[in-house]
Each structure stands twice: as structure tokens, then as C-alpha cells.
Write a protein that holds these residues in place. Structure first.
Motif, PDB file in Angstrom:
ATOM      1  N   GLY A  68       9.230 -11.234  32.611  1.00 55.28           N
ATOM      2  CA  GLY A  68       8.379 -11.261  33.800  1.00 55.28           C
ATOM      3  C   GLY A  68       9.105 -11.690  35.063  1.00 55.28           C
ATOM      4  O   GLY A  68       8.537 -12.376  35.900  1.00 55.28           O
ATOM      5  N   GLY A  69      10.359 -11.303  35.185  1.00 48.64           N
ATOM      6  CA  GLY A  69      11.116 -11.631  36.384  1.00 48.64           C
ATOM      7  C   GLY A  69      11.694 -13.037  36.401  1.00 48.64           C
ATOM      8  O   GLY A  69      12.238 -13.478  37.407  1.00 48.64           O
ATOM      9  N   LYS A  70      11.575 -13.766  35.310  1.00 49.49           N
ATOM     10  CA  LYS A  70      12.129 -15.111  35.225  1.00 49.49           C
ATOM     11  C   LYS A  70      13.142 -15.196  34.085  1.00 49.49           C
ATOM     12  O   LYS A  70      13.019 -14.480  33.095  1.00 49.49           O
ATOM     13  N   ILE A  71      14.123 -16.069  34.253  1.00 43.84           N
ATOM     14  CA  ILE A  71      15.095 -16.322  33.193  1.00 43.84           C
ATOM     15  C   ILE A  71      14.764 -17.675  32.582  1.00 43.84           C
ATOM     16  O   ILE A  71      14.572 -18.663  33.286  1.00 43.84           O
ATOM     17  N   TYR A  72      14.692 -17.690  31.267  1.00 45.32           N
ATOM     18  CA  TYR A  72      14.410 -18.921  30.521  1.00 45.32           C
ATOM     19  C   TYR A  72      15.638 -19.290  29.697  1.00 45.32           C
ATOM     20  O   TYR A  72      16.269 -18.424  29.103  1.00 45.32           O
ATOM     21  N   GLU A  73      15.952 -20.585  29.656  1.00 44.41           N
ATOM     22  CA  GLU A  73      17.076 -21.056  28.863  1.00 44.41           C
ATOM     23  C   GLU A  73      16.664 -22.313  28.100  1.00 44.41           C
ATOM     24  O   GLU A  73      16.073 -23.230  28.674  1.00 44.41           O
ATOM     25  N   LEU A  74      16.981 -22.322  26.825  1.00 46.03           N
ATOM     26  CA  LEU A  74      16.618 -23.438  25.956  1.00 46.03           C
ATOM     27  C   LEU A  74      17.335 -24.712  26.413  1.00 46.03           C
ATOM     28  O   LEU A  74      18.532 -24.716  26.630  1.00 46.03           O
ATOM     29  N   GLN A  75      16.564 -25.809  26.550  1.00 47.32           N
ATOM     30  CA  GLN A  75      17.129 -27.086  26.986  1.00 47.32           C
ATOM     31  C   GLN A  75      17.022 -28.169  25.925  1.00 47.32           C
ATOM     32  O   GLN A  75      17.693 -29.186  26.008  1.00 47.32           O
ATOM     33  N   GLY A  76      16.177 -27.962  24.942  1.00 50.18           N
ATOM     34  CA  GLY A  76      16.007 -28.958  23.892  1.00 50.18           C
ATOM     35  C   GLY A  76      14.706 -28.738  23.166  1.00 50.18           C
ATOM     36  O   GLY A  76      14.111 -27.651  23.239  1.00 50.18           O
ATOM     37  N   PHE A  77      14.257 -29.783  22.482  1.00 54.58           N
ATOM     38  CA  PHE A  77      13.035 -29.708  21.695  1.00 54.58           C
ATOM     39  C   PHE A  77      12.216 -30.970  21.940  1.00 54.58           C
ATOM     40  O   PHE A  77      12.774 -32.054  22.128  1.00 54.58           O
ATOM     41  N   ASP A  78      10.891 -30.821  21.946  1.00 48.38           N
ATOM     42  CA  ASP A  78      10.046 -31.999  22.133  1.00 48.38           C
ATOM     43  C   ASP A  78       9.960 -32.782  20.827  1.00 48.38           C
ATOM     44  O   ASP A  78      10.565 -32.403  19.816  1.00 48.38           O
ATOM     45  N   LYS A  79       9.198 -33.871  20.826  1.00 48.45           N
ATOM     46  CA  LYS A  79       9.133 -34.737  19.648  1.00 48.45           C
ATOM     47  C   LYS A  79       8.492 -34.047  18.447  1.00 48.45           C
ATOM     48  O   LYS A  79       8.679 -34.474  17.321  1.00 48.45           O
ATOM     49  N   ASN A  80       7.763 -32.964  18.686  1.00 49.63           N
ATOM     50  CA  ASN A  80       7.158 -32.197  17.588  1.00 49.63           C
ATOM     51  C   ASN A  80       8.040 -31.043  17.131  1.00 49.63           C
ATOM     52  O   ASN A  80       7.666 -30.284  16.256  1.00 49.63           O
ATOM     53  N   GLY A  81       9.200 -30.876  17.772  1.00 47.76           N
ATOM     54  CA  GLY A  81      10.124 -29.816  17.389  1.00 47.76           C
ATOM     55  C   GLY A  81       9.905 -28.503  18.114  1.00 47.76           C
ATOM     56  O   GLY A  81      10.547 -27.511  17.792  1.00 47.76           O
ATOM     57  N   ASN A  82       8.997 -28.479  19.090  1.00 47.24           N
ATOM     58  CA  ASN A  82       8.760 -27.258  19.858  1.00 47.24           C
ATOM     59  C   ASN A  82       9.870 -27.066  20.879  1.00 47.24           C
ATOM     60  O   ASN A  82      10.313 -28.034  21.504  1.00 47.24           O
ATOM     61  N   PRO A  83      10.319 -25.812  21.094  1.00 47.42           N
ATOM     62  CA  PRO A  83      11.401 -25.588  22.049  1.00 47.42           C
ATOM     63  C   PRO A  83      10.960 -25.853  23.491  1.00 47.42           C
ATOM     64  O   PRO A  83       9.817 -25.587  23.859  1.00 47.42           O
ATOM     65  N   LEU A  84      11.873 -26.406  24.278  1.00 44.74           N
ATOM     66  CA  LEU A  84      11.648 -26.643  25.703  1.00 44.74           C
ATOM     67  C   LEU A  84      12.607 -25.756  26.489  1.00 44.74           C
ATOM     68  O   LEU A  84      13.816 -25.814  26.279  1.00 44.74           O
ATOM     69  N   TYR A  85      12.053 -24.934  27.369  1.00 48.74           N
ATOM     70  CA  TYR A  85      12.857 -24.020  28.181  1.00 48.74           C
ATOM     71  C   TYR A  85      12.753 -24.391  29.655  1.00 48.74           C
ATOM     72  O   TYR A  85      11.688 -24.764  30.135  1.00 48.74           O
ATOM     73  N   TYR A  86      13.884 -24.303  30.357  1.00 44.62           N
ATOM     74  CA  TYR A  86      13.869 -24.352  31.828  1.00 44.62           C
ATOM     75  C   TYR A  86      13.788 -22.923  32.290  1.00 44.62           C
ATOM     76  O   TYR A  86      14.326 -22.022  31.655  1.00 44.62           O
ATOM     77  N   SER A  87      13.126 -22.702  33.426  1.00 44.84           N
ATOM     78  CA  SER A  87      13.030 -21.328  33.932  1.00 44.84           C
ATOM     79  C   SER A  87      13.425 -21.283  35.393  1.00 44.84           C
ATOM     80  O   SER A  87      13.315 -22.267  36.117  1.00 44.84           O
ATOM     81  N   THR A  88      13.890 -20.102  35.801  1.00 44.52           N
ATOM     82  CA  THR A  88      14.217 -19.862  37.203  1.00 44.52           C
ATOM     83  C   THR A  88      13.004 -19.244  37.869  1.00 44.52           C
ATOM     84  O   THR A  88      12.023 -18.907  37.214  1.00 44.52           O
ATOM     85  N   GLY A  89      13.123 -19.064  39.157  1.00 44.20           N
ATOM     86  CA  GLY A  89      12.079 -18.318  39.872  1.00 44.20           C
ATOM     87  C   GLY A  89      12.224 -16.843  39.560  1.00 44.20           C
ATOM     88  O   GLY A  89      12.922 -16.443  38.625  1.00 44.20           O
ATOM     89  N   ASP A  90      11.563 -16.010  40.333  1.00 44.56           N
ATOM     90  CA  ASP A  90      11.649 -14.566  40.105  1.00 44.56           C
ATOM     91  C   ASP A  90      13.090 -14.091  40.308  1.00 44.56           C
ATOM     92  O   ASP A  90      13.785 -14.504  41.222  1.00 44.56           O
ATOM     93  N   VAL A  91      13.511 -13.196  39.426  1.00 40.81           N
ATOM     94  CA  VAL A  91      14.843 -12.614  39.489  1.00 40.81           C
ATOM     95  C   VAL A  91      14.840 -11.484  40.506  1.00 40.81           C
ATOM     96  O   VAL A  91      13.930 -10.649  40.523  1.00 40.81           O
ATOM     97  N   GLN A  92      15.827 -11.460  41.388  1.00 43.28           N
ATOM     98  CA  GLN A  92      15.959 -10.378  42.377  1.00 43.28           C
ATOM     99  C   GLN A  92      16.372  -9.110  41.664  1.00 43.28           C
ATOM    100  O   GLN A  92      17.307  -9.088  40.895  1.00 43.28           O
ATOM    101  N   LYS A  93      15.657  -8.017  41.942  1.00 43.37           N
ATOM    102  CA  LYS A  93      16.000  -6.729  41.300  1.00 43.37           C
ATOM    103  C   LYS A  93      16.572  -5.778  42.292  1.00 43.37           C
ATOM    104  O   LYS A  93      16.430  -5.822  43.440  1.00 43.37           O
TER     105      LYS A  93
END
Length: 93
Positions: A68-93
Motif C-alpha cells: 500500500g505504498g509503505k515499506i515495513y521492516e521487522l524491528q523485533g517482537f512484543d512480549k507475546n511474540g507478535n512481530p513489530l514492524y516500523y513503516s515509512t510513509g508513502d513510497v514515491q512512484k
């Protein structure tokens, strides 16, 4: 004789009161020690990029993805083991 016993009693009280350790740390030094301990704990909990990539592969989840125009990158996991992603704003096309 009473004087000798009194002096011994006072000497024993005085020697028990001494800790042998001077209290020379200032508030800022104690604060810095606390900060150092917290940073060490955080570093132990923080995974490296290689560790994150290996864990993502093991769990069959993407390390990095574009949606959806954003880049997500894995940063870690929460205490329940769910993945945590950082995201950018909209990607220029």
C-alpha cells in the motif's frame, strides 16, 4: 577496671559503626550507573539485523515488505511474540 571495660565497649560500638566504604558517589554518578545498567539490559533485548532476519525466516514472516505504498521492516517482537514492524510513509512512484 570499669574504665577499661567502658573503653572496650565504646571501641566496639565505634568499630561496628564503620562500614569501611566511603559514600563518595554523587547523585549524577548514581544516575549514570543506573543509565548504564538500563542500556545494557536494552542491548541484551535488542536483536541484531541478522538475528531478526533469521527469526523471520524461522517464523515464515517477511523481514521487509512493501504494501500500500509503505515499506515495513521487522524491528523485533512484543512480549507475546507478535512481530513489530516500523513503516515509512508513502513510497514515491
Amino acid at each position: 577496671m570499669k574504665t577499661i571495660l567502658l573503653n572496650l565497649a565504646l571501641l566496639s560500638v565505634y568499630s561496628c559503626a564503620q562500614t569501611g566504604k566511603p559514600h563518595s558517589k554523587t547523585g549524577s554518578e548514581i544516575s549514570q550507573d543506573t543509565t548504564d545498567i538500563l542500556l545494557q539490559r536494552q542491548q541484551k533485548r535488542t536483536m541484531t539485523t541478522d538475528q531478526l532476519k533469521a527469526e523471520a525466516k524461522k517464523r515464515n514472516i517477511p523481514y521487509r515488505k512493501e504494501t500500500g505504498g509503505k515499506i515495513y521492516e521487522l524491528q523485533g517482537f512484543d512480549k507475546n511474540g507478535n512481530p513489530l514492524y516500523y513503516s515509512t510513509g508513502d513510497v514515491q512512484k
